[in-house]
Scaffold this active site. Structure first.
Site, PDB file in Angstrom:
ATOM      1  N   HIS A   1       0.127  -0.417 -10.575  1.00 56.86           N
ATOM      2  CA  HIS A   1      -0.765  -0.991  -9.350  1.00 56.86           C
ATOM      3  C   HIS A   1      -1.278  -2.287  -9.668  1.00 56.86           C
ATOM      4  O   HIS A   1      -2.993  -2.616 -10.030  1.00 56.86           O
ATOM      5  CB  HIS A   1      -2.487  -0.170  -8.728  1.00 56.86           C
ATOM      6  CG  HIS A   1      -2.707  -1.370  -7.223  1.00 56.86           C
ATOM      7  ND1 HIS A   1      -2.946  -0.179  -6.224  1.00 56.86           N
ATOM      8  CD2 HIS A   1      -2.688  -2.223  -7.035  1.00 56.86           C
ATOM      9  CE1 HIS A   1      -3.658  -1.174  -5.699  1.00 56.86           C
ATOM     10  NE2 HIS A   1      -3.385  -1.818  -4.893  1.00 56.86           N
TER      11      HIS A   1
ATOM     12  N   GLU B   1      -1.743   7.186  -6.074  1.00 53.84           N
ATOM     13  CA  GLU B   1      -1.695   6.651  -7.248  1.00 53.84           C
ATOM     14  C   GLU B   1      -3.229   7.002  -7.751  1.00 53.84           C
ATOM     15  O   GLU B   1      -3.573   7.086  -8.902  1.00 53.84           O
ATOM     16  CB  GLU B   1      -1.525   5.251  -7.039  1.00 53.84           C
ATOM     17  CG  GLU B   1      -1.712   4.192  -6.098  1.00 53.84           C
ATOM     18  CD  GLU B   1      -2.335   3.273  -5.438  1.00 53.84           C
ATOM     19  OE1 GLU B   1      -1.605   2.973  -5.249  1.00 53.84           O
ATOM     20  OE2 GLU B   1      -3.724   2.183  -5.807  1.00 53.84           O
TER      21      GLU B   1
ATOM     22  N   ASP C   1       5.201  -0.730  -6.912  1.00 56.47           N
ATOM     23  CA  ASP C   1       3.505  -0.768  -7.377  1.00 56.47           C
ATOM     24  C   ASP C   1       2.717   0.143  -6.803  1.00 56.47           C
ATOM     25  O   ASP C   1       1.363   0.090  -7.640  1.00 56.47           O
ATOM     26  CB  ASP C   1       3.315  -2.386  -7.866  1.00 56.47           C
ATOM     27  CG  ASP C   1       1.872  -2.217  -8.253  1.00 56.47           C
ATOM     28  OD1 ASP C   1       2.002  -2.588  -9.332  1.00 56.47           O
ATOM     29  OD2 ASP C   1       1.165  -3.216  -7.738  1.00 56.47           O
TER      30      ASP C   1
ATOM     31  N   ARG D   1       0.992  -1.372   0.024  1.00 54.37           N
ATOM     32  CA  ARG D   1      -0.389   0.061   0.245  1.00 54.37           C
ATOM     33  C   ARG D   1       0.172   1.399   0.153  1.00 54.37           C
ATOM     34  O   ARG D   1       2.299   1.034   0.881  1.00 54.37           O
ATOM     35  CB  ARG D   1      -1.132  -0.165   1.131  1.00 54.37           C
ATOM     36  CG  ARG D   1      -2.393  -1.201   0.900  1.00 54.37           C
ATOM     37  CD  ARG D   1      -3.156  -0.219   0.236  1.00 54.37           C
ATOM     38  NE  ARG D   1      -4.244  -1.098  -0.214  1.00 54.37           N
ATOM     39  CZ  ARG D   1      -4.641  -2.151  -1.101  1.00 54.37           C
ATOM     40  NH1 ARG D   1      -3.316  -1.851  -2.383  1.00 54.37           N
ATOM     41  NH2 ARG D   1      -5.911  -2.792  -1.432  1.00 54.37           N
TER      42      ARG D   1
HETATM   43  P1  NAD Z   1      -2.017 -10.918   5.100  1.00 51.60           P
HETATM   44  O1  NAD Z   1      -3.629  -9.946   5.938  1.00 51.60           O
HETATM   45  O2  NAD Z   1      -2.227 -12.482   4.554  1.00 51.60           O
HETATM   46  O3  NAD Z   1      -0.717 -10.699   5.369  1.00 51.60           O
HETATM   47  C1  NAD Z   1       0.110  -9.284   5.841  1.00 51.60           C
HETATM   48  C2  NAD Z   1       0.427  -9.621   7.013  1.00 51.60           C
HETATM   49  O4  NAD Z   1       1.482  -8.596   7.295  1.00 51.60           O
HETATM   50  C3  NAD Z   1      -0.414 -10.215   8.094  1.00 51.60           C
HETATM   51  O5  NAD Z   1       0.126 -11.801   8.678  1.00 51.60           O
HETATM   52  C4  NAD Z   1       0.125  -9.710   9.564  1.00 51.60           C
HETATM   53  O6  NAD Z   1       0.127 -10.200  10.706  1.00 51.60           O
HETATM   54  C5  NAD Z   1       0.775  -8.536   8.905  1.00 51.60           C
HETATM   55  N1  NAD Z   1       1.609  -7.211   9.676  1.00 51.60           N
HETATM   56  C6  NAD Z   1       0.605  -6.412   9.758  1.00 51.60           C
HETATM   57  N2  NAD Z   1       0.635  -5.348  10.148  1.00 51.60           N
HETATM   58  C7  NAD Z   1       1.631  -5.574  10.287  1.00 51.60           C
HETATM   59  C8  NAD Z   1       3.236  -4.619  10.969  1.00 51.60           C
HETATM   60  N3  NAD Z   1       2.629  -3.670  11.736  1.00 51.60           N
HETATM   61  N4  NAD Z   1       4.350  -4.883  10.770  1.00 51.60           N
HETATM   62  C9  NAD Z   1       4.244  -6.021  10.598  1.00 51.60           C
HETATM   63  N5  NAD Z   1       3.183  -7.325   9.927  1.00 51.60           N
HETATM   64  C10 NAD Z   1       2.504  -6.177  10.188  1.00 51.60           C
HETATM   65  O7  NAD Z   1      -2.437 -10.056   3.689  1.00 51.60           O
HETATM   66  P2  NAD Z   1      -1.951  -9.902   2.221  1.00 51.60           P
HETATM   67  O8  NAD Z   1      -2.987 -10.683   1.174  1.00 51.60           O
HETATM   68  O9  NAD Z   1      -0.218 -10.842   1.775  1.00 51.60           O
HETATM   69  O10 NAD Z   1      -1.603  -8.711   1.403  1.00 51.60           O
HETATM   70  C11 NAD Z   1      -0.364  -8.301   2.220  1.00 51.60           C
HETATM   71  C12 NAD Z   1       0.003  -6.190   1.515  1.00 51.60           C
HETATM   72  O11 NAD Z   1      -0.867  -6.120  -0.231  1.00 51.60           O
HETATM   73  C13 NAD Z   1      -1.796  -5.333   1.667  1.00 51.60           C
HETATM   74  O12 NAD Z   1      -1.742  -4.786   2.049  1.00 51.60           O
HETATM   75  C14 NAD Z   1      -2.512  -5.671   0.596  1.00 51.60           C
HETATM   76  O13 NAD Z   1      -3.889  -4.478   0.822  1.00 51.60           O
HETATM   77  C15 NAD Z   1      -1.797  -5.737  -0.468  1.00 51.60           C
HETATM   78  N6  NAD Z   1      -2.034  -6.169  -1.958  1.00 51.60           N
HETATM   79  C16 NAD Z   1      -1.195  -5.170  -3.186  1.00 51.60           C
HETATM   80  C17 NAD Z   1      -2.277  -5.805  -4.306  1.00 51.60           C
HETATM   81  C18 NAD Z   1      -1.240  -5.288  -5.763  1.00 51.60           C
HETATM   82  O14 NAD Z   1      -1.693  -5.848  -6.554  1.00 51.60           O
HETATM   83  N7  NAD Z   1      -0.209  -4.510  -5.670  1.00 51.60           N
HETATM   84  C19 NAD Z   1      -2.424  -6.941  -4.417  1.00 51.60           C
HETATM   85  C20 NAD Z   1      -3.225  -7.349  -3.150  1.00 51.60           C
HETATM   86  C21 NAD Z   1      -2.955  -7.219  -2.210  1.00 51.60           C
END
Ligand code: NAD
Length: 335
Positions: free
Chosen positions: A297, A264, A259, A235
């Protein structure tokens, strides 16, 4: 039974048709228009709706759905920011989303950004365009043997960890809730600071909680190794972009793969006549650097992910209509 889809993109239509073929007794109709007060009437006569948009879902439009007897909503993505859960509760809706559509899509994109920076692909592209096919001095680096720091090891970060390990990296990770499988591999360190200090490559994979706005700020960059490769496909708001620009200027960050960006929404998914027509000052300060790669993105954007977003949302909408348990129910009783 009929399900109506809003905000349908061209690339989703094939998967909708495919789903329809597998469910001949269900009528499907869709529009490319987003769901709002003007378009809510299109769903009249349907039993469920499937939505996808970045704009808010207005209560007045939701009320129209209720008037049509519709009470099942599925969204084709993760994000639920557009809903006021109180509205959904007041109007008696049930909701599903697609929280996991393809972690590999984002993980592979992360690896791709890393490799393109390490192998200096933007510089080779420029040399190629200039008719210069010499290697020197554009020498690359390998992932094998590097320390890769992963912040957040959920669905996506854990796949990044596994791929990086398979490529020979020494992975160090931090997560507020460590994953038991990765814990057994001994990759976790005690703090984000440890990840920042030890890593040659750092990649972010946490959600953007309010407390994590600018998780990576000027102080965080100052703790990183000189010349670190920095990747953000999570994000935009996790990173203080001005601090990143300063770290690129000073050489603290040797390469950035982005990304997602804080600003954005002013740039991505829009078409400008030329790149110089983009007015956003942070975007302008990042482009045209040979060590920065920006993708709009698109990390998630693969055929597998789009297929899963369409199929999982339609499957769950149908399950709710059939009074069966959906795969991805959303608890709308939380604020
Ligand atoms: P998820 O919820 O499966 O995993 C997130 C992890 O981060 C969890 O294990 C959680 O415990 C950990 N976490 C939360 N806060 C934290 C902190 N302050 N310090 C350390 N660890 C922390 O999420 P995901 O599906 O793996 O998604 C991860 C990121 O990717 C999100 O921000 C999501 O929005 C983003 N995303 C981006 C795209 C893209 O196209 N670029 C697509 C999907 C998701």
């Amino acid at each position: 039974m009929k399900i109506y889809l809003y905000g349908v993109r061209e690339d989703e239509k094939g998967y909708i048709k495919e789903w329809e073929k597998e469910h001949k007794d269900i009528d499907i109709d869709f529009t490319h228009k987003i769901f709002d007060n003007k378009t809510a009437d299109l769903a009249e006569g349907s039993d469920g709706v499937v939505l996808l948009q970045t704009q808010a879902y207005p209560k007045t439009a939701l009320k129209k759905l209720q008037d049509f007897g519709i009470s099942k909503i599925s969204v084709r993505n993760v994000g639920l920011d557009g809903f006021d859960f109180k509205d959904l509760r007041d109007l008696g809706f049930s909701l599903t989303n697609v929280p996991v559509y393809s972690p590999n899509a984002i993980a592979e994109h992360t690896i791709g950004l890393t490799l393109r920076l390490l192998r200096r692909v933007p510089e080779f592209d420029q040399k190629f365009a200039d008719g210069d096919f010499r290697w020197f001095p554009t020498i690359g680096e390998e992932i094998n043997g590097k320390t890769v720091g992963i912040i957040g090891t959920g669905h996506i970060g854990s796949v990044v960890a596994r791929i990086m390990m398979a490529m020979g990296a020494n992975v160090v990770a931090y997560d507020i809730k460590p994953n038991p499988y990765l814990e057994n591999l001994g990759i976790y360190v005690d703090s984000i600071e440890d990840v920042l200090k030890q890593s040659d490559i750092i990649t972010l994979h946490t959600p953007l909680a309010k407390k994590d706005l600018h998780m990576i700020d000027k102080l965080a960059f100052s703790k990183m190794k000189d010349g670190v490769i920095f990747i953000n496909a999570a994000r935009g708001g996790l990173v203080d972009t001005d601090a990143l620009i300063a770290a690129l200027d000073s050489g603290k960050v040797g390469g950035a793969g982005l990304d997602v960006l804080e600003s954005e929404n002013d740039v991505f998914q829009k078409k400008f006549d030329t790149i110089n027509d983009v007015k956003d000052p942070q975007f302008k300060a990042l482009i045209n650097r040979k060590n920065v790669i920006i993708t709009p993105h698109t990390a998630f954007y693969t055929t597998t992910a789009v297929h899963n977003m369409v199929f999982d949302s339609l499957n769950d909408n149908l399950k709710m209509l059939q009074s069966k348990a959906p795969k991805y129910p959303v608890d709308i009783n939380v604020e």
